[in-house]
Structures are given as C-alpha cells and as structure tokens.
Design a protein around this motif. Structure first.
Motif, PDB file in Angstrom:
ATOM      1  N   LEU A  72       0.857  -1.180   0.000  1.00  0.00           N
ATOM      2  CA  LEU A  72       0.000   0.000   0.000  1.00  0.00           C
ATOM      3  C   LEU A  72       0.889   1.224   0.000  1.00  0.00           C
ATOM      4  CD1 LEU A  72      -2.734   1.454   0.286  1.00  0.00           C
ATOM      5  CD2 LEU A  72      -2.449   1.238   2.772  1.00  0.00           C
ATOM      6  N   PHE A  73       0.886   1.947  -1.095  1.00  0.00           N
ATOM      7  CA  PHE A  73       1.614   3.203  -1.215  1.00  0.00           C
ATOM      8  C   PHE A  73       0.643   4.306  -0.802  1.00  0.00           C
ATOM      9  CE2 PHE A  73       3.810   0.310  -3.946  1.00  0.00           C
ATOM     10  CZ  PHE A  73       5.137   0.707  -3.932  1.00  0.00           C
ATOM     11  N   VAL A  74       1.089   5.206   0.089  1.00  0.00           N
ATOM     12  CA  VAL A  74       0.213   6.245   0.635  1.00  0.00           C
ATOM     13  C   VAL A  74       0.936   7.582   0.627  1.00  0.00           C
ATOM     14  CG1 VAL A  74      -1.097   6.984   2.669  1.00  0.00           C
ATOM     15  CG2 VAL A  74      -0.871   4.567   2.173  1.00  0.00           C
ATOM     16  N   ARG A  75       0.186   8.632   0.354  1.00  0.00           N
ATOM     17  CA  ARG A  75       0.711   9.988   0.515  1.00  0.00           C
ATOM     18  C   ARG A  75      -0.412  10.880   1.025  1.00  0.00           C
ATOM     19  NH1 ARG A  75       1.572  12.536  -5.547  1.00  0.00           N
ATOM     20  NH2 ARG A  75      -0.632  12.681  -6.079  1.00  0.00           N
ATOM     21  N   GLY A  76      -0.028  11.859   1.829  1.00  0.00           N
ATOM     22  CA  GLY A  76      -1.000  12.791   2.390  1.00  0.00           C
ATOM     23  C   GLY A  76      -1.360  13.878   1.407  1.00  0.00           C
ATOM     24  N   THR A  77      -2.564  14.421   1.571  1.00  0.00           N
ATOM     25  CA  THR A  77      -3.007  15.501   0.691  1.00  0.00           C
ATOM     26  C   THR A  77      -3.511  16.703   1.467  1.00  0.00           C
ATOM     27  OG1 THR A  77      -5.227  14.553   0.594  1.00  0.00           O
ATOM     28  CG2 THR A  77      -3.699  13.917  -1.143  1.00  0.00           C
ATOM     29  N   ALA A  78      -3.354  16.699   2.799  1.00  0.00           N
ATOM     30  CA  ALA A  78      -3.956  17.754   3.627  1.00  0.00           C
ATOM     31  C   ALA A  78      -2.992  18.859   4.018  1.00  0.00           C
ATOM     32  CB  ALA A  78      -4.552  17.129   4.883  1.00  0.00           C
ATOM     33  N   ARG A  79      -1.784  18.842   3.527  1.00  0.00           N
ATOM     34  CA  ARG A  79      -0.820  19.889   3.911  1.00  0.00           C
ATOM     35  C   ARG A  79      -1.248  21.225   3.322  1.00  0.00           C
ATOM     36  NH1 ARG A  79       5.269  18.325   3.534  1.00  0.00           N
ATOM     37  NH2 ARG A  79       5.310  20.446   4.289  1.00  0.00           N
ATOM     38  N   THR A  80      -1.308  22.226   4.167  1.00  0.00           N
ATOM     39  CA  THR A  80      -1.776  23.534   3.704  1.00  0.00           C
ATOM     40  C   THR A  80      -0.666  24.342   3.048  1.00  0.00           C
ATOM     41  OG1 THR A  80      -1.333  24.445   5.890  1.00  0.00           O
ATOM     42  CG2 THR A  80      -3.578  23.682   5.456  1.00  0.00           C
ATOM     43  N   ASP A  81       0.600  24.012   3.334  1.00  0.00           N
ATOM     44  CA  ASP A  81       1.693  24.785   2.761  1.00  0.00           C
ATOM     45  C   ASP A  81       2.109  24.265   1.378  1.00  0.00           C
ATOM     46  OD1 ASP A  81       2.620  22.449   3.951  1.00  0.00           O
ATOM     47  OD2 ASP A  81       4.623  23.272   4.267  1.00  0.00           O
ATOM     48  N   LYS A  82       1.496  23.174   0.936  1.00  0.00           N
ATOM     49  CA  LYS A  82       1.813  22.632  -0.385  1.00  0.00           C
ATOM     50  C   LYS A  82       0.504  22.361  -1.127  1.00  0.00           C
ATOM     51  CE  LYS A  82       5.397  19.765  -0.648  1.00  0.00           C
ATOM     52  NZ  LYS A  82       6.144  18.524  -0.473  1.00  0.00           N
ATOM     53  N   THR A  83       0.479  22.673  -2.371  1.00  0.00           N
ATOM     54  CA  THR A  83      -0.721  22.401  -3.151  1.00  0.00           C
ATOM     55  C   THR A  83      -0.757  20.953  -3.631  1.00  0.00           C
ATOM     56  OG1 THR A  83       0.391  23.165  -5.152  1.00  0.00           O
ATOM     57  CG2 THR A  83      -0.945  24.769  -3.952  1.00  0.00           C
ATOM     58  N   GLN A  84       0.407  20.317  -3.727  1.00  0.00           N
ATOM     59  CA  GLN A  84       0.464  18.939  -4.186  1.00  0.00           C
ATOM     60  C   GLN A  84       1.616  18.231  -3.467  1.00  0.00           C
ATOM     61  OE1 GLN A  84       0.645  18.645  -8.404  1.00  0.00           O
ATOM     62  NE2 GLN A  84       0.583  16.438  -8.423  1.00  0.00           N
ATOM     63  N   ALA A  85       1.426  16.960  -3.182  1.00  0.00           N
ATOM     64  CA  ALA A  85       2.474  16.199  -2.509  1.00  0.00           C
ATOM     65  C   ALA A  85       3.675  16.048  -3.433  1.00  0.00           C
ATOM     66  CB  ALA A  85       1.944  14.823  -2.118  1.00  0.00           C
ATOM     67  N   GLY A  86       4.863  16.095  -2.861  1.00  0.00           N
ATOM     68  CA  GLY A  86       6.079  15.930  -3.635  1.00  0.00           C
ATOM     69  C   GLY A  86       6.342  14.474  -3.986  1.00  0.00           C
ATOM     70  N   LYS A  87       7.300  14.269  -4.880  1.00  0.00           N
ATOM     71  CA  LYS A  87       7.569  12.904  -5.337  1.00  0.00           C
ATOM     72  C   LYS A  87       8.186  12.038  -4.249  1.00  0.00           C
ATOM     73  CE  LYS A  87      12.013  14.054  -7.444  1.00  0.00           C
ATOM     74  NZ  LYS A  87      12.776  14.057  -8.672  1.00  0.00           N
ATOM     75  N   LYS A  88       8.686  12.642  -3.179  1.00  0.00           N
ATOM     76  CA  LYS A  88       9.268  11.867  -2.079  1.00  0.00           C
ATOM     77  C   LYS A  88       8.344  11.808  -0.862  1.00  0.00           C
ATOM     78  CE  LYS A  88      13.969  12.762  -3.477  1.00  0.00           C
ATOM     79  NZ  LYS A  88      15.274  13.272  -3.118  1.00  0.00           N
ATOM     80  N   ASP A  89       7.175  12.408  -0.943  1.00  0.00           N
ATOM     81  CA  ASP A  89       6.242  12.479   0.183  1.00  0.00           C
ATOM     82  C   ASP A  89       5.284  11.286   0.185  1.00  0.00           C
ATOM     83  OD1 ASP A  89       7.383  14.877   0.911  1.00  0.00           O
ATOM     84  OD2 ASP A  89       5.883  16.082  -0.123  1.00  0.00           O
ATOM     85  N   TRP A  90       5.821  10.080   0.260  1.00  0.00           N
ATOM     86  CA  TRP A  90       4.982   8.898   0.296  1.00  0.00           C
ATOM     87  C   TRP A  90       5.597   7.853   1.212  1.00  0.00           C
ATOM     88  CZ3 TRP A  90       7.334   4.447  -1.624  1.00  0.00           C
ATOM     89  CH2 TRP A  90       8.424   4.628  -2.474  1.00  0.00           C
ATOM     90  N   ALA A  91       4.752   6.902   1.612  1.00  0.00           N
ATOM     91  CA  ALA A  91       5.191   5.782   2.449  1.00  0.00           C
ATOM     92  C   ALA A  91       4.605   4.513   1.853  1.00  0.00           C
ATOM     93  CB  ALA A  91       4.696   5.960   3.877  1.00  0.00           C
ATOM     94  N   VAL A  92       5.181   3.389   2.225  1.00  0.00           N
ATOM     95  CA  VAL A  92       4.670   2.112   1.731  1.00  0.00           C
ATOM     96  C   VAL A  92       4.504   1.157   2.903  1.00  0.00           C
ATOM     97  CG1 VAL A  92       6.969   1.204   1.160  1.00  0.00           C
ATOM     98  CG2 VAL A  92       4.961   0.291  -0.010  1.00  0.00           C
ATOM     99  N   PHE A  93       3.401   0.421   2.903  1.00  0.00           N
ATOM    100  CA  PHE A  93       3.096  -0.565   3.932  1.00  0.00           C
ATOM    101  C   PHE A  93       2.955  -1.922   3.261  1.00  0.00           C
ATOM    102  CE2 PHE A  93       1.440   3.505   5.258  1.00  0.00           C
ATOM    103  CZ  PHE A  93       1.879   3.611   6.569  1.00  0.00           C
ATOM    104  N   LEU A  94       3.473  -2.960   3.905  1.00  0.00           N
ATOM    105  CA  LEU A  94       3.370  -4.315   3.390  1.00  0.00           C
ATOM    106  C   LEU A  94       2.340  -5.062   4.212  1.00  0.00           C
ATOM    107  CD1 LEU A  94       6.144  -6.645   2.259  1.00  0.00           C
ATOM    108  CD2 LEU A  94       4.478  -7.504   3.888  1.00  0.00           C
TER     109      LEU A  94
END
Length: 135
Positions: A72-94
């Motif tokens: 499961l690859f996940v990234r947040g979308t609620a950050r107010t200081d960024k309009t879009q998540a960066g390419k390194k702003d993700w995590a993975v769960f097995l």
C-alpha cells in the motif's frame, strides 16, 4: 522500507502472455504508482494498492518461495503549505492479507502503532528499559 533493495515480483499480463518483473520499492513506485494515486474516502490521503509476490527464501542458494503480499503506497493531501504532494512524500506498507482494502490496512497500522507506543511508555514507567544489576 523505501530504501530497501528487496525485490518484489510484479505480474503483468499482455494479452495471454504473463511477464514477471522483479522490482524494488522505488522501481515499483515509478512503474506502477506514480501518477496513478487514488483518493481514500473520508481520509486526507491518496493511495495505490499493488499486489505482488515476495521471495521468502532466506538465502540466495535456497529454492525460491514466492508468497503473495499487498503493498500500500500512501501519501497525504492535507498539507496547507503545499498544493500537491512531492515525489518523495509517500510511504509504503506491506500486508500479507491481500484481501484488505487500503482503509483497512491503514486502520490496522494505526491500532498497531498505538499498541507499540503504549508498550514503550509502559516499559519506561515501570523501569523495564533500565539496566539491572545484582551488585
């Protein structure tokens, strides 16, 4: 886990041909996840589920033992200081239960994390993390 060189087997189907690709997490992200994020209902996250296989053989000389897992690859979308998540702003769960949804995996992880934090704090309060001596 993002820096692990552990290989996962991705099965792709081209017509009636099955192509097995052994990829690490970074390569899976680039090949399957990037630009294919899906929102998680009621959560400030986007996710991408990828079903792959992992080799359970402990050493290279042992026969391969492929087992299905869900990444499961996940990234947040609620950050107010960024309009879009960066390419390194993700995590993975097995997850070894390939029937669980993205929401279920995140809920279970949140429960597990709360338990681990509780045990760490309990050990600290009870003094179990201190060295003991008979002198």
């Amino acid at each position: 886990m993002k820096k692990s060189k552990l290989k996962y087997r991705l099965r792709e189907y081209r017509g009636e041909t099955v192509i097995n690709r052994d990829l690490d997490v970074q390569a899976l992200y680039k090949h399957v996840v990037r630009k294919h994020w899906q929102p998680i209902a009621g959560q400030p996250y986007q996710a991408k589920v990828v079903d792959v296989e992992i080799n359970l053989a402990e050493q290279d000389k042992q026969p391969e033992q492929w087992a299905p897992v869900r990444l499961l690859f996940v990234r947040g979308t609620a950050r107010t200081d960024k309009t879009q998540a960066g390419k390194k702003d993700w995590a993975v769960f097995l997850c070894t239960d390939t029937a669980l949804t993205a929401t279920q995996i995140l809920e279970l992880y949140a429960m597990r994390w709360a338990i681990e934090v509780y045990f760490k704090e309990a050990k600290q309060q009870l003094g179990f993390l201190k060295e003991q001596s008979n002198h």
